[in-house]
Design an enzyme around this catalytic site. Structure first.
Site, PDB file in Angstrom:
ATOM      1  N   ASN A 128      20.720  42.679  51.971  1.00  0.00           N
ATOM      2  CA  ASN A 128      21.660  43.010  50.904  1.00  0.00           C
ATOM      3  C   ASN A 128      21.156  42.305  49.651  1.00  0.00           C
ATOM      4  OD1 ASN A 128      23.779  43.270  49.156  1.00  0.00           O
ATOM      5  ND2 ASN A 128      25.351  42.578  50.587  1.00  0.00           N
ATOM      6  N   ARG A 179      21.294  47.616  52.239  1.00  0.00           N
ATOM      7  CA  ARG A 179      22.516  48.069  51.583  1.00  0.00           C
ATOM      8  C   ARG A 179      22.099  48.609  50.216  1.00  0.00           C
ATOM      9  NH1 ARG A 179      26.932  44.587  48.421  1.00  0.00           N
ATOM     10  NH2 ARG A 179      28.397  46.267  48.068  1.00  0.00           N
ATOM     11  N   HIS A 239      32.118  49.766  48.510  1.00  0.00           N
ATOM     12  CA  HIS A 239      32.517  49.069  49.751  1.00  0.00           C
ATOM     13  C   HIS A 239      32.649  50.055  50.915  1.00  0.00           C
ATOM     14  CE1 HIS A 239      34.749  45.665  47.363  1.00  0.00           C
ATOM     15  NE2 HIS A 239      33.508  45.307  47.626  1.00  0.00           N
ATOM     16  N   ARG A 241      37.085  41.213  37.580  1.00  0.00           N
ATOM     17  CA  ARG A 241      37.221  42.574  37.031  1.00  0.00           C
ATOM     18  C   ARG A 241      38.688  42.906  36.788  1.00  0.00           C
ATOM     19  NH1 ARG A 241      33.767  44.636  41.623  1.00  0.00           N
ATOM     20  NH2 ARG A 241      31.632  44.202  40.975  1.00  0.00           N
ATOM     21  N   GLU A 299      29.721  44.675  57.558  1.00  0.00           N
ATOM     22  CA  GLU A 299      28.905  45.775  57.038  1.00  0.00           C
ATOM     23  C   GLU A 299      27.507  45.750  57.666  1.00  0.00           C
ATOM     24  OE1 GLU A 299      30.416  43.983  53.397  1.00  0.00           O
ATOM     25  OE2 GLU A 299      29.931  45.874  52.427  1.00  0.00           O
TER      26      GLU A 299
END
Ligand code: ADP
Length: 424
Positions: free
Chosen positions: A7, A99, A189, A250, A396
Site C-alpha cells: 500500500n 492497493r 475504501h 477533511r 484490506e
C-alpha cells in the site's frame, strides 16, 4: 502462495506478506506472515517491521526514495534472521498485490498489471492526483526489484463501488459533464467495505445475496457504504475522498458556494481552498487541536474542552445522518458494522453515534460495547435490536492477497457491474 501486499502512499509504504491459496481461502485459513511500514521516505525514514510471532523491529534509517524503501523491506523479508517461515529468498515471493486508489470507470475488477493496465492507471491520475502517482511508484519499484517473472496485481479502492446504480453515482449537475469528463461519485475504501461484507457473510453464514448492511469505515478518512444483496449501492465518498462524513482533516459535505465566498473574503486560491478542505478541516479544523480522535476524547475528558466536544459531536452527527439516509435508501438493513481505527477501538464513539437511533431499530448494549477490546470482532447490539450492531476489524490486505492469488492462478475474479436503479 506467498503474496507481498503493498500500500504505497505519498511518503510511506505499508506492507504485509500473506500466505494464501484455494484451500486457505475455502477454510478462511490464510496467514499473515509479516507486516510493517516505512514512513517519511525521502528523509530519515521510520521503519517498523513485525514478523508474526517475533518481537517487532523499529529503526530510523535514511531512505532516498521508493525503490530504496522497497529494497529495505524485501531485504528484511528474505533475511533468515527475520524468522519469516518459508521465506528465504526472493523466489519465495510469488506475486505482489498493490492497493490502487482510483480505477475510474475502466477497472471494475482486480487486474494483472500489464503495460495496458499500467497505462489505464496512469489515465486515472487526473482523478486522483495525490494517490495514483504514489501507487504507480510502488508498482514500478516492485517491477524493478522482482523483475518480470513475478506477477503484479492491482486491486482498486473504487472497484467494489462500481456496482452502484446511476441514481447513486450521478450528481445533480448537467449530464454532459458526466459524459464528457466522467464526473460522478466513485467512492473509496472499497476493499475495506468489501471485506466487511465478506466477514459479515461468514459470521452470519449467509449467501452473498442476503447481505443487507451498512458498513462504517471510520479512520483518519471516513466512509460509509450501503450494501444490498452483497453489492455496494451507495457510499459517502464521492468524486474524491473529500465528500461525505466529517473526517480527521477533511471537511466532508460542504456547499460548494463556500469556495467562491471565501475566495472573495480571504483571497484564497482554488488550490489553497482545496487544501484547506482536505487538510485543515474536519476534527482538526473544528477543534483547533488535533485530527486524532483518541486525543480529542482525552482532551474532552481531562480538560472539558468545549471545542473538542463540539468536533466529536459534529463528527457523530454526520455519521448518524448517513446511517439514516442509507436505511431510507435501502428500505432497512440487517446490520450496522463499525470498523477503522475509530470504529474498532472507541466504545465512546460507537455509543454516541448510535444514541437516539432506537426508532430506526438500532439499539446498542452498553455493557457489550464497553467490554469489546480493540481488534476484537463482536456483536454489541441489545438483544432484540432490529438492526444488529457489530464491530469487525477491517483487513484490506487479506482481500488484496486473495485477489492477487486468484489472478495469478487464473481463477475467476469478482467484477462489479452497475446494478439497475430502484424503481421510484
Ligand atoms: P487510517 O485511516 O489512516 O488507516 P486508522 O484506521 O488507523 O487510520 O484510524 C486512525 C484514527 O483512529 C485516529 O483518529 C485515532 O485517534 C483513532 N483511534 C485509534 N484508537 C482509538 C481509540 N482507542 N479511541 C478513539 N480513537 C482511536
Amino acid at each position: 502462495m506467498n503474496i507481498l501486499v503493498l500500500n504505497s502512499g505519498s511518503s510511506s509504504i505499508k506492507f504485509q506478506v500473506v500466505q494464501t491459496d484455494q484451500a486457505a481461502i475455502a477454510k478462511d485459513g490464510d496467514r499473515c506472515l509479516a507486516k510493517g511500514q516505512i514512513e517519511r521516505i525521502g528523509s530519515l525514514a521510520l521503519v517498523h517491521f513485525h514478523a508474526t510471532g517475533r518481537p517487532p523491529v523499529k529503526e530510523d534509517t535514511p531512505l532516498r526514495d521508493y525503490r530504496a524503501a522497497l529494497d529495505r523491506i524485501v531485504r528484511w523479508v528474505i533475511a533468515p534472521e527475520s524468522g519469516i517461515k518459508g521465506i528465504d529468498s526472493l523466489a519465495d515471493i510469488h506475486a505482489v498485490g498493490h492497493r490502487v486508489v482510483h480505477g475510474g470507470e475502466k477497472f471494475r475488477a482486480s487486474m494483472l498489471i500489464t503495460d495496458e493496465v499500467l497505462a489505464g492507471i496512469e489515465d486515472c491520475v487526473e482523478l486522483a492526483p495525490l494517490h495514483n502517482p504514489a501507487n504507480l511508484r510502488g508498482i514500478r519499484a516492485a517491477a524493478e526489484v522482482f523483475g518480470p517473472g513475478v506477477p503484479q496485481v492491482a486491486v482498486f479502492d473504487t472497484a467494489f463501488h462500481a456496482a452502484m446504480p446511476e441514481t447513486a453515482f450521478l450528481y445533480g449537475i448537467p449530464y454532459h459533464l458526466y459524459r464528457r469528463y466522467k464526473i460522478r461519485r466513485y467512492g473509496f475504501h472499497g476493499t475495506s467495505h468489501r471485506y466487511l461484507a465478506y466477514r459479515y457473510r461468514m459470521l452470519s453464514k449467509l449467501p452473498k445475496e442476503a447481505v443487507n448492511i451498512i458498513t462504517l469505515h471510520l479512520g483518519n478518512g471516513c466512509s460509509a457504504c450501503a450494501i444490498k444483496g452483497g453489492d455496494s449501492v451507495n457510499t459517502s465518498m464521492g468524486f474524491t475522498p473529500l465528500e461525505g462524513m466529517v473526517m480527521g482533516t477533511r471537511a466532508g459535505d460542504v456547499d460548494v458556494s463556500v469556495i467562491e465566498f471565501l475566495s472573495h473574503k480571504e483571497g484564497l486560491s482554488l488550490p489553497d481552498m482545496i487544501t484547506m478542505l482536505n487538510k485543515q478541516s474536519g476534527l482538526l479544523g473544528l477543534s483547533g487541536l488535533t485530527s486524532d480522535m483518541r486525543e480529542l476524547l482525552d482532551e474532552e475528558k481531562e480538560n472539558g474542552d468545549r471545542r473538542a466536544t463540539l468536533a466529536i459531536d459534529v463528527f457523530c452527527a454526520s455519521v448518524r445522518r448517513r446511517i439514516g439516509s442509507y436505511l431510507a435508501e435501502m428500505g432497512g438493513a440487517d446490520a450496522l458494522v463499525f470498523s477503522g481505527g475509530i470504529g474498532e477501538n472507541s466504545p465512546a464513539i460507537r455509543r454516541r453515534v448510535c444514541a437516539g437511533l432506537t426508532a430506526l431499530g438500532i439499539e446498542l448494549d452498553e455493557a457489550r460495547n464497553a467490554a469489546l477490546k480493540g481488534g476484537q470482532t463482536g456483536d454489541i447490539s441489545k438483544k432484540g435490536s432490529r438492526v444488529k450492531v457489530l464491530v469487525i476489524p477491517t483487513n484490506e490486505e487479506l482481500l488484496i492477497a486473495r485477489d492477487a492469488y486468484r489472478t495469478v492462478a487464473g481463477l475467476p475474479q469478482r467484477t462489479f457491474s452497475p446494478r439497475k436503479a430502484r424503481k421510484a
